[in-house]
Motif scaffolding. Structure first.
Motif, mmCIF file in Angstrom:
data_model
loop_
_atom_site.group_PDB
_atom_site.id
_atom_site.type_symbol
_atom_site.label_atom_id
_atom_site.label_comp_id
_atom_site.label_asym_id
_atom_site.label_seq_id
_atom_site.Cartn_x
_atom_site.Cartn_y
_atom_site.Cartn_z
ATOM 1 N N ASN A 192 0.864 -1.180 0.000
ATOM 2 C CA ASN A 192 0.000 0.000 0.000
ATOM 3 C C ASN A 192 0.895 1.222 0.000
ATOM 4 N N CYS A 193 1.016 1.843 -1.151
ATOM 5 C CA CYS A 193 1.974 2.948 -1.320
ATOM 6 C C CYS A 193 1.605 4.176 -0.491
ATOM 7 N N PRO B 102 5.420 5.121 5.199
ATOM 8 C CA PRO B 102 6.102 6.426 5.169
ATOM 9 C C PRO B 102 7.105 6.496 4.018
ATOM 10 N N GLU B 103 7.228 7.686 3.440
ATOM 11 C CA GLU B 103 8.096 7.886 2.283
ATOM 12 C C GLU B 103 9.523 7.422 2.563
ATOM 13 N N ASP C 273 -0.943 -1.029 -4.447
ATOM 14 C CA ASP C 273 -2.206 -0.354 -4.167
ATOM 15 C C ASP C 273 -1.952 1.127 -3.917
ATOM 16 N N GLU C 274 -2.896 1.950 -4.355
ATOM 17 C CA GLU C 274 -2.790 3.409 -4.231
ATOM 18 C C GLU C 274 -1.466 3.912 -4.806
ATOM 19 N N VAL C 275 -1.176 3.493 -6.039
ATOM 20 C CA VAL C 275 0.118 3.796 -6.654
ATOM 21 C C VAL C 275 0.311 5.288 -6.882
ATOM 22 N N THR C 276 -0.765 6.051 -7.008
ATOM 23 C CA THR C 276 -0.625 7.493 -7.227
ATOM 24 C C THR C 276 -0.110 8.211 -5.978
#
Length: 450
Positions: free
Chosen positions: A197-198, A202-203, A240-243
């Motif tokens: 889950n992108c 955390p970045e 998931d949630e690649v954007t």
């Protein structure tokens, strides 16, 4: 009997082997080179390939590699000269079933082909059994609406390929479930599907989660850690949630998709990625590109096969089907003796707009199953917002997607009319232009189906 394909650039050898195996009862095809052999493989039904190892143009080893891509279940036997055993062993490592050496002995080559054919039949049977298991997995993608049938048909067509897939749809529509369904229907079903889950990681950690790291890559990195690309080797990586992925990592992901290569954090060795990538987002990806959230080149790489999961409000005819499915599942899970859901509760579910889509519907019904006062989920067991009609469709109207089966249309219409008539079957029958007996008969049929 499946076909045996004999591949040899020397015509006398081809003819001799063709005669031998024709007499043994095989259907035999021949090819003078690797490219002609691939044409036969694409035609299908080739169980065993018997190929010379040394041929001009495409070698037997190159043919083996190509054959495993086209028809992985086909068994390949390589024919090699006495002094080329090392190359034959390399072919075995590449997936060849067996090798035989020249000069060929009839009994040895016939025995090898017979065993290879048995292996082919065993692999085919396993594939058939897996297909049956995967067919059961299809039922988890519950839906009979025309939009869902079209979605599953398209997903079923792309599942066996290696093409990247981008799944879009609102939150709660089942994008992750569709990704799992595609994986289960693919040749990679026996390997893992790893989910990232992108937006939830955390970045600062996402890069090491995706690609792994080597000892000393950063403070506290005591040993090597495999990343998700490592863990998904041979299988599927679901992003998931690649954007929500940071742009700097999108560049590294793009490299993997283009070149199939990456390095672990702090590492210098280039690794090969053997994964099929499925991505998902609840945003409009084209809008995310224009807003600078998603790289345009990455979007095109991911968007090879775009699939959109419809919102639940756009396939209302599936609500009753989903409701019964969730009630049965959660009754079994929580040990509750719940035999179904009554028409008043079903009507309330069908009138609701479901902004949270299928996830909201499932959560609502799990709560109802746990709190149900009787053996049927009733209107009183639903949240007050549903009982009061909040989010309802316009009273007196039903909507159907073009292509909805007539049986579903009839059932929804009769049940909605009964609710409007407070259960008075005679009045409902008069409004519908049928007899009350017909309504009783239909209800008995529905109970039998359940």
């Amino acid at each position: 009997m499946p076909t045996l394909l004999v591949v040899d650039d020397e015509e006398p050898n081809r003819l001799a082997l063709e005669r031998i195996f024709t007499r043994e009862g095989y259907e035999v095809r021949t090819a003078a080179d690797g490219r002609a052999a691939l044409d036969h493989l694409r035609d299908g039904a080739v169980g065993v390939v018997l190929t010379d190892l040394k041929m001009p143009g495409m070698t037997g080893l190159e043919l083996l590699r190509a054959a495993r891509q086209i028809t992985p279940e086909t068994q390949v036997i390589v024919v090699t000269a006495y002094g080329s055993v090392e190359t034959a062993v390399e072919a075995m490592k590449e997936g060849a079933y067996d090798f035989v050496t020249k000069p060929l002995r009839k009994d040895a080559v016939v025995h090898s082909v017979q065993k290879a054919l048995e292996k082919y039949e065993l692999v085919r049977e396993n594939l058939r059994l897996r297909a049956q298991i995967a067919q059961v997995a299809r039922t988890e993608m519950v839906g009979q609406a025309a939009t869902m049938r079209a979605l599953l048909e398209e997903a079923g067509q792309v599942a066996p390929s290696m093409a990247n897939v981008l799944i879009t749809g609102e939150s709660g529509t089942g994008k992750g479930l569709l990704a799992r369904w595609i994986h289960d229907m693919s040749p990679r079903r026996d390997r893992r599907m790893v989910t990232v889950n992108c937006g939830a990681i955390p970045e600062a950690l996402l890069e090491s989660e995706l690609f792994g790291y080597e000892p000393g890559a950063f403070t506290g990195a005591q040993g090597r850690k495999e990343g998700r690309f490592d863990l998904a080797g041979g299988g599927t990586l679901f992003l998931d949630e690649v954007t929500e992925m940071p742009l700097i990592l999108q560049v590294k992901l793009l490299r993997v998709l283009q070149d199939g290569e990456y390095e672990r954090l702090g590492g210098t060795r280039t690794l090969k990625a053997d994964v099929r990538v499925i991505a998902a987002t609840n945003r409009d990806p084209a809008k995310a590109v224009s807003e600078g959230r998603l790289r345009e080149d990455l979007f095109y790489r991911l968007n090879v096969i775009p699939l959109t999961v419809p919102a639940l409000r756009d396939r209302r005819e599936d609500i009753a089907l989903l409701a019964r499915h969730f009630v049965a599942n959660h009754a079994a899970r929580h040990g509750r003796h719940i035999i179904g859901i009554d028409s008043d509760a079903l009507g309330a579910l069908e009138r609701h707009n479901w902004p949270g889509n299928v996830r909201e519907l499932e959560n609502t019904l799990e709560r109802a199953v746990v709190l149900a006062r009787g053996d049927t989920v009733a209107l009183v067991d639903l949240p007050a917002a549903l009982r009061g009609g909040a989010g309802a469709v316009e009273a007196g109207w039903l909507t159907f997607t073009v292509g909805t089966p007539l049986g579903q249309v009839e059932r929804r219409m009769i049940e909605a009319t009964l609710r409007q008539c407070s259960g008075d079957r005679s009045l409902a029958a008069n409004l519908l232009g049928i007899s009350a007996r017909s309504i009783y008969r239909r209800e008995a049929d529905w109970r039998g189906e359940e």
